[in-house]
Structure formats: structure tokens, C-alpha cells
Design an enzyme around this catalytic site. Structure first.
Site, PDB file in Angstrom:
ATOM      1  N   HIS A  43       0.857  -1.186   0.000  1.00  0.00           N
ATOM      2  CA  HIS A  43       0.000   0.000   0.000  1.00  0.00           C
ATOM      3  C   HIS A  43       0.892   1.235   0.000  1.00  0.00           C
ATOM      4  O   HIS A  43       1.175   1.818   1.048  1.00  0.00           O
ATOM      5  CB  HIS A  43      -0.908  -0.016   1.232  1.00  0.00           C
ATOM      6  CG  HIS A  43      -1.964   1.042   1.226  1.00  0.00           C
ATOM      7  ND1 HIS A  43      -3.243   0.819   1.716  1.00  0.00           N
ATOM      8  CD2 HIS A  43      -1.959   2.330   0.802  1.00  0.00           C
ATOM      9  CE1 HIS A  43      -3.951   1.922   1.601  1.00  0.00           C
ATOM     10  NE2 HIS A  43      -3.187   2.866   1.055  1.00  0.00           N
ATOM     11  N   GLU A  70      -2.589  -1.738  -3.342  1.00  0.00           N
ATOM     12  CA  GLU A  70      -3.751  -1.005  -2.878  1.00  0.00           C
ATOM     13  C   GLU A  70      -3.366   0.429  -2.563  1.00  0.00           C
ATOM     14  O   GLU A  70      -2.214   0.731  -2.246  1.00  0.00           O
ATOM     15  CB  GLU A  70      -4.374  -1.675  -1.658  1.00  0.00           C
ATOM     16  CG  GLU A  70      -3.465  -1.756  -0.440  1.00  0.00           C
ATOM     17  CD  GLU A  70      -4.129  -2.450   0.744  1.00  0.00           C
ATOM     18  OE1 GLU A  70      -4.985  -3.335   0.510  1.00  0.00           O
ATOM     19  OE2 GLU A  70      -3.792  -2.092   1.887  1.00  0.00           O
ATOM     20  N   HIS A 190      -8.306  -5.551   7.173  1.00  0.00           N
ATOM     21  CA  HIS A 190      -8.069  -4.498   8.169  1.00  0.00           C
ATOM     22  C   HIS A 190      -8.371  -5.033   9.573  1.00  0.00           C
ATOM     23  O   HIS A 190      -9.511  -5.304   9.916  1.00  0.00           O
ATOM     24  CB  HIS A 190      -8.874  -3.225   7.929  1.00  0.00           C
ATOM     25  CG  HIS A 190      -8.220  -2.013   8.558  1.00  0.00           C
ATOM     26  ND1 HIS A 190      -7.316  -1.222   7.883  1.00  0.00           N
ATOM     27  CD2 HIS A 190      -8.299  -1.507   9.790  1.00  0.00           C
ATOM     28  CE1 HIS A 190      -6.888  -0.258   8.681  1.00  0.00           C
ATOM     29  NE2 HIS A 190      -7.468  -0.409   9.854  1.00  0.00           N
TER      30      HIS A 190
END
Length: 241
Positions: A43, A70, A190
Site C-alpha cells: 500500500h 492497494e 483491516h
């Protein structure tokens, strides 16, 4: 079996705190694959406080499992993904100053923007996943923009798991069922951990992939990276009693 993609951002955070190249992000990614991970997630953020854009280019040359990039699709991110062409891109609506992801997309108000991005990436042969809250309107909106998958934002589930796991997971089951009816692939991520992962995986239908970073890397400090990955894979084994 739900696939495990290891987010290696925290490895890069540790490296960056001291400078140099220890720990080596590329080596850790290869080790994760060797130890059984079925994907690598990164990310990159604009300030490059953990994964650097060069890391993404370096990883593309060596990762042999699914490579998932991401992030918030600003111009630099779009150019990076266009150049690298990973197996999957996950669109996340991060604010520039966000410590970590804290909400999914409003797929209704951002419909045209997301539709354009999804089309652009899919034309390059990249599978697209959109990060969403377990909100039925947002799931329907994701279908309308043409995405391949959604990734359910699981922090609220993790936060309320200990107090009442049945209530915590209820909206996720509804969202997953709707995604299945609409023909959307389903990812999640998450704050999933060894504590809450198995219950989530066993109750969410058609869960294709989880992306786990912070908890997994933290557990590796105690259990070692190889053993930790095996522990997470064990939690995802639907045949395990």
C-alpha cells in the site's frame, strides 16, 4: 480455502526507521511466499513512509504469487499501477494524512469517478477490487461501477468482536450475501488477526481472499514469520475443526 495475502508495509516501516535496507522488503516478500502465503500486498502512500514506489517496481520483478497494490488512486498511484500491471489493484479512499485506512468508498457519490478507474485498469488486464464498508448501498454501488471484487473493511468487526461477535459480523454476512447475488468477488481486510480471523472466514460466504499486515507482522515478532504464516493459513482452513 480463502487465500492469504500478506501486507508487507510494516516491514518497510521498520526498514525506513533506520535507513539502509534491513530488513530487506523484497527478501521478506519472497520468504512469505516460500512459507505459504498466496499473495503479497503493498500500500504505497504519497509520503512513502513505508512502501516506496521503487519497492513496488522491485517486487513486481520477483513476486510469483498474486501481487496486489492497494491505495488511493491519485495520479502517481495510477501511473505506478499502469506500469506494474499487478494481478489486482485495490482502490482505497485514503486521505493524504491518514495513518491507516479508516473507511470504504462511497460508491454512490463517486460512481462516475470509480467507473472510469475500473474501466481503465480492467482494460490493462488488472483485476479491480474496491474497498467498501459493509453497507448494502455501497455494495450495490460497487456493482454498478463494474468492479470485479469488493474488499470489506473489517476494522469495525475487529473492534467489536470481543464484546459480541455475532452482532459484529452480522452486517458483513449481509454484505457478503448481496455481493454473491450480484456476482462480485469478495475480499476482506483491516485488523483481522489470529483472534478473530477463523470466525470471520467460517461465517462469510464466498470469501476469496484476506489481506493481513499489521497483526501478522506483529505476531511474527513472537512466533517467527514462517510459523506465523502457517498459523494464519490454519485459521483459514475451512476443513479444520
Amino acid at each position: 480455502m480463502t487465500r492469504l495475502s500478506v501486507n508487507i508495509n510494516k516491514i518497510a516501516t521498520l526498514r525506513n526507521s533506520r535507513g539502509g535496507n534491513n530488513p530487506n522488503v523484497v527478501k521478506v516478500a519472497l520468504d512469505c511466499e516460500r512459507f505459504g502465503a498466496q499473495g503479497i500486498t503493498v500500500h504505497p502512500r504519497p509520503d512513502e513512509r513505508h512502501i516506496r514506489y521503487q519497492d513496488v517496481l522491485d517486487l513486481k520483478e520477483v513476486v510469483t504469487t498474486e501481487f496486489n497494490i492497494e491505495g488511493n488512486p491519485d495520479d502517481r498511484f495510477i501511473k505506478l499501477v499502469t506500469r506494474v500491471r499487478p494481478e489486482q489493484v485495490t482502490l482505497v479512499p485514503d486521505a493524504v494524512d491518514a495513518v491507516t485506512s479508516n473507511a470504504g468508498w462511497d460508491t454512490v457519490s463517486h460512481r462516475e469517478y470509480l467507473r472510469h478507474l475500473v474501466s481503465r485498469f480492467r482494460d490493462l488486464g488488472i483485476r479491480v477490487s474496491i474497498f467498501v464498508d459493509p453497507d448494502l448501498r455501497m455494495v450495490e454501488g460497487a456493482k454498478e461501477v463494474g468492479t470485479d471484487r469488493i474488499e470489506l473493511y473489517t476494522e469495525p468487526y475487529a473492534a467489536h468482536y470481543a464484546a459480541n461477535r455475532e452482532a459484529a459480523i452480522a452486517p458483513y454476512i449481509q454484505a457478503a450475501n448481496l455481493a454473491g447475488e450480484l456476482g462480485l468477488g469478495l475480499n476482506a481486510g483491516h485488523d483481522l488477526s489470529l483472534e478473530n480471523l477463523q470466525y470471520f472466514q467460517r461465517n462469510i460466504p464466498n470469501l476469496l481472499e484476506v489481506s493481513i499486515g499489521h497483526a501478522l507482522i506483529s505476531d511474527a515478532l513472537y512466533f517467527g514469520l514462517e510459523n506465523t504464516i502457517q498459523l494464519y493459513l490454519r485459521e483459514l482452513d475451512s476443513n479444520r475443526e
